[in-house]
Design a protein around this motif. Structure first.
Motif, PDB file in Angstrom:
ATOM      1  N   GLU A 175     -27.113  16.278 -43.879  1.00  0.00           N
ATOM      2  CA  GLU A 175     -26.710  15.124 -44.679  1.00  0.00           C
ATOM      3  C   GLU A 175     -27.904  14.583 -45.455  1.00  0.00           C
ATOM      4  O   GLU A 175     -29.063  14.933 -45.184  1.00  0.00           O
ATOM      5  CB  GLU A 175     -26.096  14.033 -43.806  1.00  0.00           C
ATOM      6  CG  GLU A 175     -26.982  13.507 -42.708  1.00  0.00           C
ATOM      7  CD  GLU A 175     -26.241  12.538 -41.795  1.00  0.00           C
ATOM      8  OE1 GLU A 175     -25.946  11.413 -42.250  1.00  0.00           O
ATOM      9  OE2 GLU A 175     -25.952  12.904 -40.644  1.00  0.00           O
ATOM     10  N   ASP A 230     -23.728  12.355 -52.315  1.00  0.00           N
ATOM     11  CA  ASP A 230     -22.763  13.454 -52.302  1.00  0.00           C
ATOM     12  C   ASP A 230     -23.481  14.792 -52.234  1.00  0.00           C
ATOM     13  O   ASP A 230     -24.506  15.012 -52.877  1.00  0.00           O
ATOM     14  CB  ASP A 230     -21.894  13.412 -53.561  1.00  0.00           C
ATOM     15  CG  ASP A 230     -20.811  12.353 -53.473  1.00  0.00           C
ATOM     16  OD1 ASP A 230     -20.524  11.880 -52.348  1.00  0.00           O
ATOM     17  OD2 ASP A 230     -20.247  11.992 -54.520  1.00  0.00           O
ATOM     18  N   ASN A 240     -16.992  23.116 -43.717  1.00  0.00           N
ATOM     19  CA  ASN A 240     -16.431  22.406 -44.866  1.00  0.00           C
ATOM     20  C   ASN A 240     -15.434  23.257 -45.626  1.00  0.00           C
ATOM     21  O   ASN A 240     -14.524  22.727 -46.279  1.00  0.00           O
ATOM     22  CB  ASN A 240     -17.554  21.956 -45.794  1.00  0.00           C
ATOM     23  CG  ASN A 240     -18.501  21.006 -45.115  1.00  0.00           C
ATOM     24  OD1 ASN A 240     -19.224  21.396 -44.206  1.00  0.00           O
ATOM     25  ND2 ASN A 240     -18.518  19.751 -45.527  1.00  0.00           N
ATOM     26  N   PHE A 250     -19.051  16.529 -50.582  1.00  0.00           N
ATOM     27  CA  PHE A 250     -18.920  16.178 -49.169  1.00  0.00           C
ATOM     28  C   PHE A 250     -19.974  15.155 -48.806  1.00  0.00           C
ATOM     29  O   PHE A 250     -20.993  15.015 -49.489  1.00  0.00           O
ATOM     30  CB  PHE A 250     -19.092  17.420 -48.287  1.00  0.00           C
ATOM     31  CG  PHE A 250     -18.019  18.452 -48.470  1.00  0.00           C
ATOM     32  CD1 PHE A 250     -16.818  18.371 -47.788  1.00  0.00           C
ATOM     33  CD2 PHE A 250     -18.222  19.520 -49.338  1.00  0.00           C
ATOM     34  CE1 PHE A 250     -15.833  19.327 -47.959  1.00  0.00           C
ATOM     35  CE2 PHE A 250     -17.234  20.480 -49.523  1.00  0.00           C
ATOM     36  CZ  PHE A 250     -16.034  20.385 -48.833  1.00  0.00           C
ATOM     37  N   ARG A 251     -19.739  14.451 -47.696  1.00  0.00           N
ATOM     38  CA  ARG A 251     -20.730  13.517 -47.170  1.00  0.00           C
ATOM     39  C   ARG A 251     -21.666  14.206 -46.196  1.00  0.00           C
ATOM     40  O   ARG A 251     -22.809  13.810 -46.023  1.00  0.00           O
ATOM     41  CB  ARG A 251     -20.022  12.336 -46.488  1.00  0.00           C
ATOM     42  CG  ARG A 251     -19.322  11.434 -47.494  1.00  0.00           C
ATOM     43  CD  ARG A 251     -18.159  10.672 -46.860  1.00  0.00           C
ATOM     44  NE  ARG A 251     -17.468   9.909 -47.886  1.00  0.00           N
ATOM     45  CZ  ARG A 251     -16.557  10.429 -48.722  1.00  0.00           C
ATOM     46  NH1 ARG A 251     -16.243  11.717 -48.639  1.00  0.00           N
ATOM     47  NH2 ARG A 251     -15.979   9.679 -49.630  1.00  0.00           N
ATOM     48  N   ARG A 252     -21.160  15.236 -45.537  1.00  0.00           N
ATOM     49  CA  ARG A 252     -21.947  16.005 -44.583  1.00  0.00           C
ATOM     50  C   ARG A 252     -21.502  17.455 -44.651  1.00  0.00           C
ATOM     51  O   ARG A 252     -20.365  17.746 -44.997  1.00  0.00           O
ATOM     52  CB  ARG A 252     -21.744  15.485 -43.157  1.00  0.00           C
ATOM     53  CG  ARG A 252     -22.261  14.076 -42.925  1.00  0.00           C
ATOM     54  CD  ARG A 252     -21.884  13.602 -41.522  1.00  0.00           C
ATOM     55  NE  ARG A 252     -22.495  12.320 -41.216  1.00  0.00           N
ATOM     56  CZ  ARG A 252     -21.980  11.143 -41.535  1.00  0.00           C
ATOM     57  NH1 ARG A 252     -20.814  11.094 -42.169  1.00  0.00           N
ATOM     58  NH2 ARG A 252     -22.599  10.022 -41.234  1.00  0.00           N
ATOM     59  N   LYS A 301     -16.543  15.262 -38.253  1.00  0.00           N
ATOM     60  CA  LYS A 301     -15.802  16.259 -39.012  1.00  0.00           C
ATOM     61  C   LYS A 301     -14.394  15.749 -39.333  1.00  0.00           C
ATOM     62  O   LYS A 301     -13.903  15.929 -40.462  1.00  0.00           O
ATOM     63  CB  LYS A 301     -15.716  17.579 -38.242  1.00  0.00           C
ATOM     64  CG  LYS A 301     -15.183  18.723 -39.103  1.00  0.00           C
ATOM     65  CD  LYS A 301     -15.301  20.061 -38.405  1.00  0.00           C
ATOM     66  CE  LYS A 301     -14.292  20.188 -37.283  1.00  0.00           C
ATOM     67  NZ  LYS A 301     -14.221  21.577 -36.757  1.00  0.00           N
ATOM     68  N   GLU A 304     -14.719  13.190 -42.021  1.00  0.00           N
ATOM     69  CA  GLU A 304     -14.895  13.848 -43.317  1.00  0.00           C
ATOM     70  C   GLU A 304     -13.547  14.248 -43.898  1.00  0.00           C
ATOM     71  O   GLU A 304     -13.283  14.066 -45.081  1.00  0.00           O
ATOM     72  CB  GLU A 304     -15.782  15.077 -43.161  1.00  0.00           C
ATOM     73  CG  GLU A 304     -16.098  15.792 -44.453  1.00  0.00           C
ATOM     74  CD  GLU A 304     -17.171  15.096 -45.278  1.00  0.00           C
ATOM     75  OE1 GLU A 304     -17.032  15.045 -46.515  1.00  0.00           O
ATOM     76  OE2 GLU A 304     -18.146  14.584 -44.699  1.00  0.00           O
ATOM     77  N   LYS A 305     -12.685  14.756 -43.061  1.00  0.00           N
ATOM     78  CA  LYS A 305     -11.366  15.176 -43.533  1.00  0.00           C
ATOM     79  C   LYS A 305     -10.532  13.978 -43.973  1.00  0.00           C
ATOM     80  O   LYS A 305      -9.886  14.005 -45.017  1.00  0.00           O
ATOM     81  CB  LYS A 305     -10.607  15.933 -42.435  1.00  0.00           C
ATOM     82  CG  LYS A 305      -9.255  16.461 -42.900  1.00  0.00           C
ATOM     83  CD  LYS A 305      -8.532  17.184 -41.789  1.00  0.00           C
ATOM     84  CE  LYS A 305      -7.259  17.868 -42.288  1.00  0.00           C
ATOM     85  NZ  LYS A 305      -6.485  17.124 -43.264  1.00  0.00           N
ATOM     86  N   LYS A 307     -11.607  11.085 -45.019  1.00  0.00           N
ATOM     87  CA  LYS A 307     -12.142  10.530 -46.253  1.00  0.00           C
ATOM     88  C   LYS A 307     -11.782  11.405 -47.446  1.00  0.00           C
ATOM     89  O   LYS A 307     -11.572  10.926 -48.547  1.00  0.00           O
ATOM     90  CB  LYS A 307     -13.670  10.400 -46.150  1.00  0.00           C
ATOM     91  CG  LYS A 307     -14.132   9.351 -45.161  1.00  0.00           C
ATOM     92  CD  LYS A 307     -13.726   7.954 -45.563  1.00  0.00           C
ATOM     93  CE  LYS A 307     -14.533   7.454 -46.724  1.00  0.00           C
ATOM     94  NZ  LYS A 307     -14.228   6.053 -47.080  1.00  0.00           N
ATOM     95  N   THR A 308     -11.705  12.717 -47.232  1.00  0.00           N
ATOM     96  CA  THR A 308     -11.289  13.622 -48.289  1.00  0.00           C
ATOM     97  C   THR A 308      -9.832  13.381 -48.656  1.00  0.00           C
ATOM     98  O   THR A 308      -9.449  13.368 -49.812  1.00  0.00           O
ATOM     99  CB  THR A 308     -11.470  15.089 -47.850  1.00  0.00           C
ATOM    100  OG1 THR A 308     -12.857  15.309 -47.566  1.00  0.00           O
ATOM    101  CG2 THR A 308     -11.027  16.055 -48.929  1.00  0.00           C
TER     102      THR A 308
END
Length: 348
Positions: A175, A230, A240, A250-252, A301, A304-305, A307-308
């Motif tokens: 990150e 980003d 990812n 992505f953030r991470r 993880k 992340e999903k 937020k996507t």
């Protein structure tokens, strides 16, 4: 053997806290959370001092929404390796005043290769607990940077290589954030430090400036404010690739241990340069490779999903990631990191 993947990019509890704070400020549907639950949002990082954000859920707007509120009347204990324990106290310092959760602190520092348990007792909300493990520091072997473009964006390309351990399964996260900082100007006169950034300090300096060896010095101080940057990757071996299209930011970036299996791994990452230089928010860019506990890896993880998906899926269909807080909400996870720090702003 070195495994090659294609392009992509690249702090500590505070980085995670910033992300969690942004999430906490959003409203969630009431069927996702229960009212009156203790919430722990903590990434504990090797070598960092103990800082644990704790809050509670409160129903608002006729019970249809949930928000987080501070909790200062809890008893919080951290136990290291099932032996040494210490009590945390709520920290009322200015740096935490705008946090949506309370921050409980202690001057102790976390260690790598150590297990930790948190126990929280509250007079009305009951007790919660969680355990985690801080892994060994990742074996970062090389970082090379270059300026380029990715999807018509100005980015910093980063070639990064690390060596996996054969001893145990590891979970890796890459990150990057921009940490806002300021320069403090000072001078030392007769063994005492004086600030040159105050009017009285400037006036005093004028009276002693001819002292042999006297000069104005500078140190860089963090403002404890961070902007998440980003990241882009074309690495199909990253997790990812299962989360979203690799053309999206992505953030991470996430990597599992099995496909590396004790070998060197090389990948190329891209960091969006949008906030690299900002006259109003000067700072430094931190690129981090982290080895993290499984519970933290899984939680982030999923986050992340979500937020996507956020914006394309109705909010009522989204849920908060499942953490490891027994009888509560959130996550208590461990990490150990290697990082590189870059300056693009001109600090004066």
């Amino acid at each position: 053997m070195t495994k090659n993947s294609t392009p992509y990019y690249s702090f500590s509890w505070l980085f995670l806290l910033v992300l969690f704070i942004s999430a906490c400020k959003k409203n969630f549907s009431s069927d996702q959370f229960e009212d009156g639950k203790l919430v722990v949002l903590a990434e504990i990082t090797a070598l960092d001092t103990v800082k644990i954000p704790i809050g509670k859920t409160i129903k608002v707007e006729n019970g249809s929404l949930i928000r987080f509120e501070k909790v200062n009347d809890a008893t919080v204990t951290i136990t290291e390796n099932n032996t040494a324990s210490w009590v945390l106290q709520p920290n009322y310092s200015q740096q935490y005043i705008n946090n949506p959760t309370s921050v409980f602190t202690n001057k102790k520092r976390f260690k790598a290769n150590a297990s930790y348990r948190i126990d929280i007792k509250h007079p009305t909300l009951g007790s919660v607990s969680a355990t985690t493990y801080i892994p060994a520091f990742p074996h970062l072997t090389g970082v090379d940077t270059f300026s380029t473009q990715f999807n018509d964006k100005d980015v910093l390309g980063v070639n990064i290589t690390w060596k996996d351990s054969l001893d145990y399964d590891e979970f890796y996260i890459i990150e990057s954030v921009k940490e806002l900082v300021k320069n403090n100007h000072f001078f030392i006169y007769q063994g005492k430090r004086y600030s040159y950034d105050t009017q009285s300090g400037k006036e005093f300096y004028q009276t002693v400036k001819n002292t042999p060896g006297l000069k104005i010095l500078t140190d860089t101080v963090s403002l404890n404010k961070y902007t998440r940057l980003d990241l882009f990757t074309e690495d199909g071996q990253s997790e990812n690739a299962k989360i979203d299209k690799l053309t999206n930011p992505f953030r991470r970036i996430f990597y599992l241990d099995p496909f590396i299996n004790g070998e060197y791994y090389n990948t190329t990452l891209y960091i969006d340069k949008q906030f690299f230089v900002d006259p109003k928010q000067k700072g430094r860019v931190r690129l981090q490779l982290k080895s993290v506990s499984k519970e933290l890896y899984d939680y982030l993880k999923l986050y992340e999903k979500y937020k996507t998906d956020f914006g394309s899926v109705p909010t009522t269909q989204l849920v908060s990631p499942t953490g490891n807080i027994e009888n509560g909400l959130g996550v208590f996870g461990g990490s150990a990191k290697r990082e590189r720090v870059y300056y693009f702003d001109v600090l004066k």
